[in-house]
Structures are given as structure tokens and as C-alpha cells.
Write a protein that holds these residues in place. Structure first.
Motif, PDB file in Angstrom:
ATOM      1  N   SER A 116       0.830  -1.210   0.000  1.00  0.00           N
ATOM      2  CA  SER A 116       0.000   0.000   0.000  1.00  0.00           C
ATOM      3  C   SER A 116       0.867   1.264   0.000  1.00  0.00           C
ATOM      4  N   GLU A 117       1.968   1.256   0.762  1.00  0.00           N
ATOM      5  CA  GLU A 117       2.874   2.411   0.763  1.00  0.00           C
ATOM      6  C   GLU A 117       3.512   2.598  -0.612  1.00  0.00           C
ATOM      7  N   LEU A 118       3.915   1.494  -1.211  1.00  0.00           N
ATOM      8  CA  LEU A 118       4.536   1.564  -2.529  1.00  0.00           C
ATOM      9  C   LEU A 118       3.533   2.022  -3.582  1.00  0.00           C
ATOM     10  N   ALA A 119       2.294   1.574  -3.476  1.00  0.00           N
ATOM     11  CA  ALA A 119       1.258   1.999  -4.419  1.00  0.00           C
ATOM     12  C   ALA A 119       1.010   3.504  -4.294  1.00  0.00           C
ATOM     13  N   GLN A 120       1.009   3.998  -3.084  1.00  0.00           N
ATOM     14  CA  GLN A 120       0.822   5.430  -2.871  1.00  0.00           C
ATOM     15  C   GLN A 120       2.005   6.209  -3.457  1.00  0.00           C
ATOM     16  N   ARG A 121       3.220   5.718  -3.203  1.00  0.00           N
ATOM     17  CA  ARG A 121       4.406   6.381  -3.745  1.00  0.00           C
ATOM     18  C   ARG A 121       4.413   6.329  -5.267  1.00  0.00           C
ATOM     19  N   LEU A 122       3.980   5.211  -5.833  1.00  0.00           N
ATOM     20  CA  LEU A 122       3.907   5.099  -7.286  1.00  0.00           C
ATOM     21  C   LEU A 122       2.928   6.115  -7.861  1.00  0.00           C
ATOM     22  N   GLN A 123       1.792   6.274  -7.205  1.00  0.00           N
ATOM     23  CA  GLN A 123       0.799   7.244  -7.666  1.00  0.00           C
ATOM     24  C   GLN A 123       1.364   8.663  -7.618  1.00  0.00           C
ATOM     25  N   GLU A 124       2.024   9.009  -6.512  1.00  0.00           N
ATOM     26  CA  GLU A 124       2.618  10.339  -6.386  1.00  0.00           C
ATOM     27  C   GLU A 124       3.700  10.547  -7.448  1.00  0.00           C
ATOM     28  N   ASN A 125       4.549   9.532  -7.649  1.00  0.00           N
ATOM     29  CA  ASN A 125       5.610   9.634  -8.647  1.00  0.00           C
ATOM     30  C   ASN A 125       5.047   9.724 -10.056  1.00  0.00           C
ATOM     31  N   ARG A 126       3.959   9.002 -10.304  1.00  0.00           N
ATOM     32  CA  ARG A 126       3.325   9.049 -11.624  1.00  0.00           C
ATOM     33  C   ARG A 126       2.824  10.469 -11.916  1.00  0.00           C
ATOM     34  N   ILE A 127       2.220  11.096 -10.927  1.00  0.00           N
ATOM     35  CA  ILE A 127       1.724  12.463 -11.090  1.00  0.00           C
ATOM     36  C   ILE A 127       2.894  13.425 -11.317  1.00  0.00           C
ATOM     37  N   GLN A 128       3.936  13.270 -10.523  1.00  0.00           N
ATOM     38  CA  GLN A 128       5.100  14.143 -10.657  1.00  0.00           C
ATOM     39  C   GLN A 128       5.788  13.924 -12.007  1.00  0.00           C
ATOM     40  N   LEU A 129       5.880  12.686 -12.437  1.00  0.00           N
ATOM     41  CA  LEU A 129       6.502  12.380 -13.726  1.00  0.00           C
ATOM     42  C   LEU A 129       5.699  12.985 -14.872  1.00  0.00           C
ATOM     43  N   GLU A 130       4.393  12.877 -14.789  1.00  0.00           N
ATOM     44  CA  GLU A 130       3.540  13.457 -15.831  1.00  0.00           C
ATOM     45  C   GLU A 130       3.695  14.974 -15.862  1.00  0.00           C
ATOM     46  N   SER A 131       3.800  15.581 -14.703  1.00  0.00           N
ATOM     47  CA  SER A 131       4.015  17.023 -14.627  1.00  0.00           C
ATOM     48  C   SER A 131       5.344  17.405 -15.279  1.00  0.00           C
ATOM     49  N   MET A 132       6.373  16.631 -14.999  1.00  0.00           N
ATOM     50  CA  MET A 132       7.690  16.907 -15.598  1.00  0.00           C
ATOM     51  C   MET A 132       7.650  16.712 -17.111  1.00  0.00           C
ATOM     52  N   ARG A 133       6.929  15.714 -17.574  1.00  0.00           N
ATOM     53  CA  ARG A 133       6.799  15.492 -19.023  1.00  0.00           C
ATOM     54  C   ARG A 133       6.099  16.679 -19.685  1.00  0.00           C
ATOM     55  N   GLN A 134       5.055  17.179 -19.030  1.00  0.00           N
ATOM     56  CA  GLN A 134       4.330  18.330 -19.585  1.00  0.00           C
ATOM     57  C   GLN A 134       5.225  19.565 -19.625  1.00  0.00           C
ATOM     58  N   LYS A 135       6.010  19.763 -18.571  1.00  0.00           N
ATOM     59  CA  LYS A 135       6.928  20.896 -18.555  1.00  0.00           C
ATOM     60  C   LYS A 135       7.952  20.769 -19.676  1.00  0.00           C
ATOM     61  N   SER A 136       8.455  19.571 -19.862  1.00  0.00           N
ATOM     62  CA  SER A 136       9.429  19.333 -20.921  1.00  0.00           C
ATOM     63  C   SER A 136       8.810  19.592 -22.287  1.00  0.00           C
ATOM     64  N   GLN A 137       7.581  19.143 -22.448  1.00  0.00           N
ATOM     65  CA  GLN A 137       6.890  19.346 -23.718  1.00  0.00           C
ATOM     66  C   GLN A 137       6.687  20.846 -23.983  1.00  0.00           C
ATOM     67  N   LEU A 138       6.304  21.581 -22.949  1.00  0.00           N
ATOM     68  CA  LEU A 138       6.145  23.029 -23.097  1.00  0.00           C
ATOM     69  C   LEU A 138       7.480  23.694 -23.432  1.00  0.00           C
ATOM     70  N   LEU A 139       8.532  23.247 -22.770  1.00  0.00           N
ATOM     71  CA  LEU A 139       9.850  23.802 -23.037  1.00  0.00           C
ATOM     72  C   LEU A 139      10.271  23.511 -24.469  1.00  0.00           C
ATOM     73  N   ASP A 140      10.013  22.293 -24.935  1.00  0.00           N
ATOM     74  CA  ASP A 140      10.344  21.937 -26.318  1.00  0.00           C
ATOM     75  C   ASP A 140       9.550  22.792 -27.301  1.00  0.00           C
ATOM     76  N   GLU A 141       8.247  22.965 -27.033  1.00  0.00           N
ATOM     77  CA  GLU A 141       7.409  23.780 -27.918  1.00  0.00           C
ATOM     78  C   GLU A 141       7.879  25.226 -27.950  1.00  0.00           C
ATOM     79  N   ASN A 142       8.239  25.761 -26.772  1.00  0.00           N
ATOM     80  CA  ASN A 142       8.729  27.140 -26.710  1.00  0.00           C
ATOM     81  C   ASN A 142      10.033  27.292 -27.471  1.00  0.00           C
TER      82      ASN A 142
END
Length: 178
Positions: A116-142
Motif C-alpha cells: 500500500s505504501e509503494l502503491a501510494q508512492r507510485l501514484q505520487e511519482n506518476r503524477i510528478q513524472l507526468e508534470s515533468m513530461r508536460q513541462k518538458s513538452q512546453l519547453l520543447d514547444e517554446n
């Protein structure tokens, strides 16, 4: 001594500023994303292993329970036949099996918490990773927008006489209707 410390501090600060300018933030961001993806994949693999171990423990627990049920029947037979020596040996095995069952149950509980702890950490990391991907995509577009603006010269559009005549007729037609 204080003068030497100040000079060395200035030198280090200048070196850090130079290094900051040399490093490209988009490359650092992409590297951070790759590292996050690797860590995320590692955590997912660990989660799968923990779940597999948990299922194995549950099956062992079921086997122990079946053995305990069978031992109950065997104990009834031993006591009914007045075979106390055999009953004592069976009780020893029963106690060992019960201890094993308790250990398995404790391990299962521990694994449930870890999963359960690992699942929670995975969910948090998944959200953070998606945020970083979006930032990277915005940076690439800019950067693509800036690079296309930097390298393309703005040319003055060429308007032909026929275009002027067509536009003139459209405008004339609009005004004659109203």
C-alpha cells in the motif's frame, strides 16, 4: 586570511555561474525525466514482486490451514483410539504448523503495508513524472517557436492585382446588399 577566503568565494561563485550557463536546462530536464522513469519502473517491478510474494504467502497460508483441519480430524481419531503417544506427536506438528501460520500471517500483514505504501508512492511519482513530461513538452514547444522565429525571415507578402480586384468586388458586393 579573510581576503583569501573572499577571493576564493568569488572565484567559486564565478565558476558556478559559468557552469550554470554552460548546462542546458532542457537537457537537464530530459535527464531528470529519464531518471524518474527509471526509478518509477524499478518501483513498479518491486511492486509486482511484492504482490507475487504476497500471493505465495496466501497460498502457503491456505495449505497450513488445510493441514490444521486435517490434523484436527487425525487428533479426534487418536483420542478416540486412545493413542496418546501418537496424539502427542500430532499435537507437536499442530503447534509447529500454527506457529508457521502465525509467522505467515505476520509477514502477509507486513507485505500488505509495504504494497500500500509503494502503491501510494507510485501514484505520487506518476503524477510528478507526468508534470515533468508536460513541462518538458512546453519547453520543447517554446524552443521550437523561438528557433523558428529566429531563423525565418519575415517576408512581405506579395499581393497581386487580381487579388486586389477580387477583394474589391467582394467589398463592393457587401455594401450593395446593405
Amino acid at each position: 586570511m579573510a581576503l583569501i577566503n573572499r577571493v576564493s568565494r568569488l572565484f567559486r561563485a564565478d565558476m558556478h555561474a559559468v557552469l550554470d550557463r554552460i548546462e542546458e536546462p532542457d537537457l537537464l530536464l530530459k535527464q531528470a525525466i529519464r531518471e524518474m522513469e527509471a526509478a518509477h519502473a524499478e518501483d513498479e517491478q518491486r511492486n509486482k514482486l511484492l504482490k507475487h510474494e504476497l500471493s505465495q504467502l496466501e497460498s502457503r497460508q491456505q495449505v497450513c490451514q488445510k493441514k490444521l483441519d486435517a490434523m484436527e480430524v487425525e487428533l479426534d481419531i487418536c483420542f478416540h483410539s486412545e493413542e496418546e503417544a501418537l496424539a502427542r506427536k500430532l499435537i507437536r506438528r499442530k503447534l509447529e504448523t500454527e506457529q508457521l501460520s502465525e509467522q505467515l500471517e505476520a509477514r502477509q500483514h507486513s507485505l500488505h503495508q509495504k504494497v500500500s505504501e509503494l502503491a501510494q508512492r507510485l501514484q505520487e511519482n506518476r503524477i510528478q513524472l507526468e508534470s515533468m513530461r508536460q513541462k518538458s513538452q512546453l519547453l520543447d514547444e517554446n524552443q521550437q517557436d523561438f528557433s523558428s522565429k529566429d531563423y525565418q525571415e519575415i517576408s512581405t507578402p506579395t499581393i497581386q492585382d487580381a487579388d486586389i480586384e477580387i477583394a474589391f468586388l467582394r467589398e463592393k458586393q457587401k455594401r450593395s446588399r446593405s
